[in-house]
Design a protein around this motif. Structure first.
Motif, PDB file in Angstrom:
ATOM      1  N   MET A 247       0.806  -1.214   0.000  1.00 10.90           N
ATOM      2  CA  MET A 247       0.000   0.000   0.000  1.00 10.90           C
ATOM      3  C   MET A 247       0.845   1.273   0.000  1.00 10.90           C
ATOM      4  O   MET A 247       0.297   2.373  -0.070  1.00 10.90           O
ATOM      5  CB  MET A 247      -0.951   0.006   1.199  1.00 10.90           C
ATOM      6  CG  MET A 247      -1.974  -1.112   1.140  1.00 10.90           C
ATOM      7  SD  MET A 247      -3.397  -0.872   2.248  1.00 10.90           S
ATOM      8  CE  MET A 247      -2.593  -0.997   3.827  1.00 10.90           C
ATOM      9  N   ALA A 248       2.159   1.136   0.069  1.00 13.28           N
ATOM     10  CA  ALA A 248       3.024   2.310   0.072  1.00 13.28           C
ATOM     11  C   ALA A 248       2.854   3.108  -1.216  1.00 13.28           C
ATOM     12  O   ALA A 248       3.002   2.581  -2.316  1.00 13.28           O
ATOM     13  CB  ALA A 248       4.489   1.888   0.231  1.00 13.28           C
ATOM     14  N   GLY A 249       2.529   4.376  -1.079  1.00 15.97           N
ATOM     15  CA  GLY A 249       2.344   5.232  -2.250  1.00 15.97           C
ATOM     16  C   GLY A 249       0.915   5.290  -2.756  1.00 15.97           C
ATOM     17  O   GLY A 249       0.639   5.979  -3.738  1.00 15.97           O
ATOM     18  N   TYR A 250       0.003   4.570  -2.109  1.00 11.30           N
ATOM     19  CA  TYR A 250      -1.395   4.553  -2.535  1.00 11.30           C
ATOM     20  C   TYR A 250      -2.299   4.906  -1.358  1.00 11.30           C
ATOM     21  O   TYR A 250      -1.882   4.825  -0.197  1.00 11.30           O
ATOM     22  CB  TYR A 250      -1.782   3.172  -3.080  1.00 11.30           C
ATOM     23  CG  TYR A 250      -0.963   2.739  -4.257  1.00 11.30           C
ATOM     24  CD1 TYR A 250      -1.303   3.125  -5.548  1.00 11.30           C
ATOM     25  CD2 TYR A 250       0.177   1.958  -4.086  1.00 11.30           C
ATOM     26  CE1 TYR A 250      -0.548   2.745  -6.632  1.00 11.30           C
ATOM     27  CE2 TYR A 250       0.949   1.571  -5.176  1.00 11.30           C
ATOM     28  CZ  TYR A 250       0.587   1.970  -6.439  1.00 11.30           C
ATOM     29  OH  TYR A 250       1.351   1.590  -7.524  1.00 11.30           O
ATOM     30  N   LEU A 251      -3.524   5.275  -1.654  1.00 14.79           N
ATOM     31  CA  LEU A 251      -4.526   5.451  -0.619  1.00 14.79           C
ATOM     32  C   LEU A 251      -5.145   4.095  -0.302  1.00 14.79           C
ATOM     33  O   LEU A 251      -5.127   3.188  -1.133  1.00 14.79           O
ATOM     34  CB  LEU A 251      -5.617   6.422  -1.075  1.00 14.79           C
ATOM     35  CG  LEU A 251      -5.169   7.818  -1.528  1.00 14.79           C
ATOM     36  CD1 LEU A 251      -6.385   8.645  -1.917  1.00 14.79           C
ATOM     37  CD2 LEU A 251      -4.364   8.508  -0.461  1.00 14.79           C
ATOM     38  N   ALA A 252      -5.702   3.983   0.881  1.00 12.88           N
ATOM     39  CA  ALA A 252      -6.378   2.734   1.234  1.00 12.88           C
ATOM     40  C   ALA A 252      -7.389   3.014   2.326  1.00 12.88           C
ATOM     41  O   ALA A 252      -7.138   3.807   3.241  1.00 12.88           O
ATOM     42  CB  ALA A 252      -5.372   1.679   1.705  1.00 12.88           C
ATOM     43  N   ASP A 253      -8.542   2.389   2.224  1.00 16.59           N
ATOM     44  CA  ASP A 253      -9.580   2.469   3.244  1.00 16.59           C
ATOM     45  C   ASP A 253      -9.810   1.090   3.838  1.00 16.59           C
ATOM     46  O   ASP A 253      -9.646   0.074   3.149  1.00 16.59           O
ATOM     47  CB  ASP A 253     -10.901   2.966   2.651  1.00 16.59           C
ATOM     48  CG  ASP A 253     -10.932   4.470   2.487  1.00 16.59           C
ATOM     49  OD1 ASP A 253      -9.982   5.131   2.938  1.00 16.59           O
ATOM     50  OD2 ASP A 253     -11.894   4.978   1.895  1.00 16.59           O
ATOM     51  N   LYS A 254     -10.200   1.078   5.122  1.00 18.26           N
ATOM     52  CA  LYS A 254     -10.639  -0.191   5.695  1.00 18.26           C
ATOM     53  C   LYS A 254     -12.147  -0.314   5.472  1.00 18.26           C
ATOM     54  O   LYS A 254     -12.821   0.661   5.125  1.00 18.26           O
ATOM     55  CB  LYS A 254     -10.290  -0.260   7.175  1.00 18.26           C
ATOM     56  CG  LYS A 254     -11.049   0.736   8.052  1.00 18.26           C
ATOM     57  CD  LYS A 254     -10.602   0.623   9.499  1.00 18.26           C
ATOM     58  CE  LYS A 254     -11.370   1.601  10.384  1.00 18.26           C
ATOM     59  NZ  LYS A 254     -10.916   1.565  11.781  1.00 18.26           N
ATOM     60  N   TYR A 255     -12.668  -1.496   5.661  1.00 18.93           N
ATOM     61  CA  TYR A 255     -14.073  -1.720   5.372  1.00 18.93           C
ATOM     62  C   TYR A 255     -14.969  -1.014   6.389  1.00 18.93           C
ATOM     63  O   TYR A 255     -14.638  -0.898   7.574  1.00 18.93           O
ATOM     64  CB  TYR A 255     -14.392  -3.213   5.334  1.00 18.93           C
ATOM     65  CG  TYR A 255     -14.298  -3.919   6.673  1.00 18.93           C
ATOM     66  CD1 TYR A 255     -15.389  -3.949   7.532  1.00 18.93           C
ATOM     67  CD2 TYR A 255     -13.135  -4.567   7.079  1.00 18.93           C
ATOM     68  CE1 TYR A 255     -15.327  -4.604   8.760  1.00 18.93           C
ATOM     69  CE2 TYR A 255     -13.045  -5.219   8.301  1.00 18.93           C
ATOM     70  CZ  TYR A 255     -14.145  -5.231   9.137  1.00 18.93           C
ATOM     71  OH  TYR A 255     -14.071  -5.862  10.352  1.00 18.93           O
ATOM     72  N   ASP A 256     -16.112  -0.521   5.916  1.00 14.70           N
ATOM     73  CA  ASP A 256     -17.162  -0.044   6.817  1.00 14.70           C
ATOM     74  C   ASP A 256     -18.489  -0.738   6.497  1.00 14.70           C
ATOM     75  O   ASP A 256     -19.540  -0.337   6.975  1.00 14.70           O
ATOM     76  CB  ASP A 256     -17.312   1.477   6.773  1.00 14.70           C
ATOM     77  CG  ASP A 256     -17.434   2.033   5.368  1.00 14.70           C
ATOM     78  OD1 ASP A 256     -17.640   1.226   4.429  1.00 14.70           O
ATOM     79  OD2 ASP A 256     -17.323   3.249   5.189  1.00 14.70           O
ATOM     80  N   VAL A 257     -18.420  -1.771   5.657  1.00 16.48           N
ATOM     81  CA  VAL A 257     -19.534  -2.692   5.424  1.00 16.48           C
ATOM     82  C   VAL A 257     -19.065  -4.056   5.904  1.00 16.48           C
ATOM     83  O   VAL A 257     -18.098  -4.602   5.363  1.00 16.48           O
ATOM     84  CB  VAL A 257     -19.913  -2.764   3.930  1.00 16.48           C
ATOM     85  CG1 VAL A 257     -21.017  -3.793   3.720  1.00 16.48           C
ATOM     86  CG2 VAL A 257     -20.333  -1.401   3.409  1.00 16.48           C
ATOM     87  N   ASP A 258     -19.691  -4.589   6.949  1.00 15.44           N
ATOM     88  CA  ASP A 258     -19.197  -5.851   7.502  1.00 15.44           C
ATOM     89  C   ASP A 258     -19.643  -7.047   6.660  1.00 15.44           C
ATOM     90  O   ASP A 258     -20.460  -6.923   5.741  1.00 15.44           O
ATOM     91  CB  ASP A 258     -19.613  -6.019   8.963  1.00 15.44           C
ATOM     92  CG  ASP A 258     -21.133  -6.042   9.152  1.00 15.44           C
ATOM     93  OD1 ASP A 258     -21.845  -6.437   8.205  1.00 15.44           O
ATOM     94  OD2 ASP A 258     -21.605  -5.676  10.237  1.00 15.44           O
ATOM     95  N   ALA A 259     -19.084  -8.203   6.994  1.00  9.50           N
ATOM     96  CA  ALA A 259     -19.332  -9.415   6.197  1.00  9.50           C
ATOM     97  C   ALA A 259     -20.803  -9.816   6.219  1.00  9.50           C
ATOM     98  O   ALA A 259     -21.346 -10.269   5.210  1.00  9.50           O
ATOM     99  CB  ALA A 259     -18.456 -10.565   6.702  1.00  9.50           C
ATOM    100  N   ASP A 260     -21.461  -9.656   7.379  1.00  7.48           N
ATOM    101  CA  ASP A 260     -22.871 -10.047   7.480  1.00  7.48           C
ATOM    102  C   ASP A 260     -23.755  -9.210   6.566  1.00  7.48           C
ATOM    103  O   ASP A 260     -24.749  -9.693   6.035  1.00  7.48           O
ATOM    104  CB  ASP A 260     -23.345  -9.908   8.936  1.00  7.48           C
ATOM    105  CG  ASP A 260     -22.706 -10.939   9.840  1.00  7.48           C
ATOM    106  OD1 ASP A 260     -22.269 -11.982   9.314  1.00  7.48           O
ATOM    107  OD2 ASP A 260     -22.634 -10.705  11.063  1.00  7.48           O
ATOM    108  N   THR A 261     -23.392  -7.930   6.405  1.00  6.07           N
ATOM    109  CA  THR A 261     -24.151  -7.062   5.508  1.00  6.07           C
ATOM    110  C   THR A 261     -23.811  -7.365   4.056  1.00  6.07           C
ATOM    111  O   THR A 261     -24.692  -7.428   3.191  1.00  6.07           O
ATOM    112  CB  THR A 261     -23.849  -5.582   5.811  1.00  6.07           C
ATOM    113  OG1 THR A 261     -24.167  -5.307   7.179  1.00  6.07           O
ATOM    114  CG2 THR A 261     -24.657  -4.666   4.902  1.00  6.07           C
ATOM    115  N   ALA A 262     -22.524  -7.573   3.775  1.00 11.30           N
ATOM    116  CA  ALA A 262     -22.074  -7.800   2.404  1.00 11.30           C
ATOM    117  C   ALA A 262     -22.589  -9.117   1.833  1.00 11.30           C
ATOM    118  O   ALA A 262     -22.811  -9.228   0.624  1.00 11.30           O
ATOM    119  CB  ALA A 262     -20.544  -7.769   2.344  1.00 11.30           C
ATOM    120  N   VAL A 263     -22.771 -10.122   2.683  1.00  9.85           N
ATOM    121  CA  VAL A 263     -23.174 -11.425   2.170  1.00  9.85           C
ATOM    122  C   VAL A 263     -24.556 -11.367   1.521  1.00  9.85           C
ATOM    123  O   VAL A 263     -24.866 -12.150   0.610  1.00  9.85           O
ATOM    124  CB  VAL A 263     -23.147 -12.499   3.286  1.00  9.85           C
ATOM    125  CG1 VAL A 263     -24.318 -12.331   4.248  1.00  9.85           C
ATOM    126  CG2 VAL A 263     -23.150 -13.908   2.680  1.00  9.85           C
TER     127      VAL A 263
END
Length: 374
Positions: A247-263
């Motif tokens: 991820m060095a040199g790039y932007l990155a976000d962590k998830y804010d949609v959990d697995a139970d919602t995404a499934v």
């Protein structure tokens, strides 16, 4: 004072380093020295651990700060400031930012504390496409668009082009599907001058089992689902175990949609596929009509948290922003373009005129044939 941010700097000259697309190396922007991802991982491991611990210690301090008059409680909760360990500038991020860069000194900045108290990504697909390739893809995307305003390619300006690792959930699921389809067969019988058509209707039951691997669902609220699904598919053969050095040199976000919602979204996508496959087995009929019933049972579901590479290009034309996205692995490019209303009308009139000419010629031809053979 311990820092919450880790700047990825070249061990040789202390200039910024970033991951080089389509390789397994990080490269220094100043001296061009290349380092293996494993080397960078080990070199910054201790700093990341200290930064993560400092982040946790400061979380409560941040939450207990007196609210300012300018920001609401919700806004305060969604923002935090961090100090760049390279130049001392303050970085303001939302609560999901995992990797960014200092807008003052340009150093890649990791926030290891954002990895704690949440699932660590299991996999990552490293970037293969570069920023220059994203810019060239944008130019190609403009070509051949008949309804694009003439001034768009001349006056619109690129406001930002960012490489971002977007959080994804990947699901492996076994499915049992069952569907009932309405089908029909028709046949005609002739008796003298009378032709009778008989149609038989059938209810066709189809059942089957399927296994899905790596069904992707976007794990970020701020990323539009239709955009993210449009740049698919990713080639999951390139999945590698997650390392923050990628991820060095790039932007990155962590998830804010959990697995139970995404499934739930994953099941919707699988349902479409299962229904189409089952419908495709109804053969030998003149027509296959509506679906009379459908049921799907999911079993043995497994989820994996992963990061996928995306180039995000933002342009502005006539004070309106336009966003484009490119798959950072395959180069698939999508976006929404403005439409020239006058061109649209002219095209409609042109098509109408061509259609009218074709109809007129057919009438003349039919009249000629009738007069010739009668």
């Amino acid at each position: 004072m311990a820092e919450q941010v880790v700047n990825y700097k070249c061990p040789a000259c202390m200039a910024p380093i970033s991951f080089k697309p389509d390789t397994d190396k990080c490269v220094c922007e100043f001296c061009n020295t290349e380092f293996n991802v494993e080397t960078i991982k080990n070199f910054f491991a201790d700093k990341e651990r200290v930064a993560a611990k400092t982040h946790d210690e400061n979380e409560d301090k941040w939450k207990s700060k007196e609210l300012s008059e300018e920001f609401s409680e919700e806004e305060i909760a969604s923002m935090q400031t961090f100090t760049c360990s390279s130049c001392g500038a303050e970085l303001v991020c939302d609560q999901n930012t995992m990797a960014t860069e200092c807008c003052y000194c340009g150093n890649p900045a990791m926030i290891p504390g954002r990895f704690s108290k949440m699932l660590k990504p299991k996999y990552i697909i490293p970037f293969k496409k570069t920023k220059n390739e994203a810019m060239e893809a944008l130019k190609e995307f403009y070509k051949g668009k008949e309804l694009l305003p003439d001034l768009f390619t001349q006056q619109n300006r690129i406001e930002a082009i960012q490489g971002m690792y977007v959080p994804f959930w990947l699901f492996n699921i076994d499915v049992e599907g069952q569907a009932i389809y309405k089908a029909s067969e028709s046949f005609a019988t002739t008796s003298g001058k009378t032709t009778t058509t008989v149609t038989d209707y059938y209810e066709c039951l189809r059942e089957g089992t399927m296994s899905f691997e790596f069904v992707p669902v976007d794990g970020s609220v701020k990323m539009e689902d239709d955009f993210m699904e449009s740049i698919e598919p990713f080639d999951y053969r390139d999945l590698v175990p997650f390392e923050s050095a990628y991820m060095a040199g790039y932007l990155a976000d962590k998830y804010d949609v959990d697995a139970d919602t995404a499934v739930r979204r994953a099941k919707e996508r699988m349902q479409d596929s299962v229904e189409k496959v089952l419908r495709g087995t109804v053969t030998g009929y003149d027509e296959v009509g509506e679906t009379l019933g459908f049921a799907m049972l999911c079993k043995n579901a497994k989820s994996f948290y992963a990061m996928a590479p995306v180039w995000i290009v933002t342009t502005r034309f006539e004070d309106k922003p336009y966003t484009f996205m490119m798959n950072g692995q395959t180069g698939k490019f999508i976006g929404r373009l403005p439409i020239d209303v006058n061109k649209s009308k002219k095209l409609m009139y042109r098509d109408f005129a061509i259609g009218a000419v074709v109809v007129f010629l057919l009438i003349v031809l039919v009249g000629f044939l009738v007069n010739t053979f009668l």
